[in-house]
Design a protein around this motif. Structure first.
Motif, PDB file in Angstrom:
ATOM      1  N   PHE A  62       5.008   1.948 -10.311  1.00  0.00           N
ATOM      2  CA  PHE A  62       5.121   2.400  -8.763  1.00  0.00           C
ATOM      3  C   PHE A  62       5.196   4.492  -8.685  1.00  0.00           C
ATOM      4  O   PHE A  62       4.526   4.736  -7.461  1.00  0.00           O
ATOM      5  N   ILE A  63       4.991   5.617  -9.499  1.00  0.00           N
ATOM      6  CA  ILE A  63       4.904   6.957  -9.397  1.00  0.00           C
ATOM      7  C   ILE A  63       3.436   6.353  -8.976  1.00  0.00           C
ATOM      8  O   ILE A  63       2.461   7.393  -8.686  1.00  0.00           O
ATOM      9  N   PHE A  64       2.453   5.736  -9.774  1.00  0.00           N
ATOM     10  CA  PHE A  64       1.337   5.364  -9.201  1.00  0.00           C
ATOM     11  C   PHE A  64       0.404   5.543  -7.723  1.00  0.00           C
ATOM     12  O   PHE A  64       0.312   5.894  -6.721  1.00  0.00           O
ATOM     13  N   LEU A  65       1.391   4.071  -6.881  1.00  0.00           N
ATOM     14  CA  LEU A  65       1.476   3.525  -6.152  1.00  0.00           C
ATOM     15  C   LEU A  65       1.355   4.057  -5.037  1.00  0.00           C
ATOM     16  O   LEU A  65       1.148   4.540  -3.751  1.00  0.00           O
ATOM     17  N   LYS A  66       2.864   5.229  -5.453  1.00  0.00           N
ATOM     18  CA  LYS A  66       3.642   6.216  -4.155  1.00  0.00           C
ATOM     19  C   LYS A  66       1.921   7.190  -4.445  1.00  0.00           C
ATOM     20  O   LYS A  66       1.881   7.903  -3.054  1.00  0.00           O
ATOM     21  N   SER A  67       1.857   7.907  -5.048  1.00  0.00           N
ATOM     22  CA  SER A  67       0.816   9.244  -5.092  1.00  0.00           C
ATOM     23  C   SER A  67      -0.682   8.427  -5.014  1.00  0.00           C
ATOM     24  O   SER A  67      -1.134   9.656  -4.157  1.00  0.00           O
ATOM     25  N   PHE A  68      -0.409   7.497  -4.680  1.00  0.00           N
ATOM     26  CA  PHE A  68      -1.991   7.239  -4.055  1.00  0.00           C
ATOM     27  C   PHE A  68      -2.101   6.521  -2.887  1.00  0.00           C
ATOM     28  O   PHE A  68      -3.086   7.450  -1.716  1.00  0.00           O
ATOM     29  N   VAL A  69      -0.778   6.430  -2.211  1.00  0.00           N
ATOM     30  CA  VAL A  69      -0.634   6.562  -0.627  1.00  0.00           C
ATOM     31  C   VAL A  69      -0.572   7.762   0.063  1.00  0.00           C
ATOM     32  O   VAL A  69      -1.086   8.119   0.863  1.00  0.00           O
ATOM     33  N   ILE A  70       0.267   8.369  -0.646  1.00  0.00           N
ATOM     34  CA  ILE A  70      -0.169   9.996   0.025  1.00  0.00           C
ATOM     35  C   ILE A  70      -1.361  10.919  -0.345  1.00  0.00           C
ATOM     36  O   ILE A  70      -2.305  11.716   0.152  1.00  0.00           O
TER      37      ILE A  70
END
Length: 320
Positions: free
Chosen positions: A14-22
């Motif tokens: 979830f941290i990765f996906l959030k950072s990827f979107v940002i």
């Protein structure tokens, strides 16, 4: 948390996906010319970070990767598919590495368009004045209590040395977090074995003034690490003028010169550890000479102000 490094957890997805979107949003709206990235070099961490790099390549950004690990060529040299993927990711990317001797480690994965810049680590100086005890030589170990840092070999060597030494001439301060392969139970077992001599103290994790006070009150650092790149704990030792006993791994031999400002030993070698400790116990006058060398070395090359200047200079060169 140190115990979560290289461990799979769903929350990391979830941290990765959030950072990827940002990151994607920044690439679309902010449109950076250059992206600076401190990249993980091994395992799932690298493959996770490689998605960010691919994303930045799609948007035609110049990419500067800062590496903080060594041993890449050795670890994946015989894995053809993985080696191909590393070459694909590092293609046309500029690299900032920590030492000249580490260039050869990353060079096989770069093409002719890539540049390698060298910026040594640097730390801030924290000075604490304290009167050192004259009767005992005090050694300090500063790192997470991980098997890869040589903590078990060090403690075994101390037991052997204590048995050989009739009079206790030294003490050890151990600073660092407990880990999966060195727990509080291991600490209790060691203290039980060493209770006759009682010359080793565990401080656990320390930061700020408490940590600096222990360093300032020590005479030497011993760090028999098995896997390292450019350890900040050694720089902390230099800032307090401590001679350093450490291993010939990563860039450590670039910082510590044998019998000049410390001693270089082989990893996994208890005889080397005991011999090095004995060297300083028998030659106390050398400690002061090497201490002067190390304090000057830190001020000239490894303080944070110099690190900042080198980073700014490197960015200007690579972006130009």
């Amino acid at each position: 948390n140190i115990n979560e490094i290289d461990v799979f957890k769903f929350k990391k997805i979830f941290i990765f996906l959030k950072s990827f979107v940002i990151t994607l949003r920044k690439l679309i709206l902010f449109k950076p010319d250059t992206v600076y990235f401190s990249v993980s070099l091994f395992g799932l961490g690298f493959f996770k970070d490689s998605f960010y790099i691919i994303l930045c390549k799609i948007f035609h950004c110049k990419i500067i990767c800062h590496l903080h690990r060594s041993g890449l060529a050795k670890k994946i040299n015989h894995k053809k598919i993985i080696k191909f993927y590393y070459r694909f990711i590092f293609n046309d990317i500029d690299i900032i590495h920590l030492s000249k001797s580490l260039r050869k480690d990353i060079k096989p994965f770069l093409n002719n368009n890539s540049k390698i810049a060298i910026v040594n680590n640097g730390i801030s100086k924290h000075k604490i004045k304290i009167k050192k005890k004259k009767n005992l030589i005090s050694f300090v170990f500063l790192a997470n209590l991980n098997e890869s840092k040589g903590i078990k070999e060090l403690l075994d060597s101390i037991i052997l040395l204590n048995k050989k030494t009739k009079l206790i001439k030294f003490n050890f301060n151990i600073i660092g977090n407990f880990t999966k392969n060195f727990s509080r139970k291991d600490k209790k077992s060691f203290l039980k074995l060493n209770h006759i001599y009682n010359n080793v103290k565990f401080f656990g994790f320390q930061k700020g003034k408490k940590k600096y006070k222990i360093l300032a009150n020590s005479d030497l650092m011993i760090y028999p690490t098995k896997d390292d790149c450019f350890p900040l704990c050694i720089l902390e030792a230099l800032s307090y003028g401590l001679p350093v006993i450490s291993t010939n791994v990563g860039a450590i031999p670039d910082i510590i010169k044998d019998k000049v400002n410390g001693i270089i030993i082989y990893k996994n070698n208890k005889k080397n550890i005991i011999k090095s400790i004995n060297y300083y116990l028998k030659n106390k006058n050398i400690i002061k000479k090497q201490s002067i060398i190390n304090e000057k070395l830190f001020n000239d090359f490894f303080n944070f102000e110099i690190f900042e200047k080198n980073m700014v200079k490197t960015f200007k060169q690579l972006i130009k």
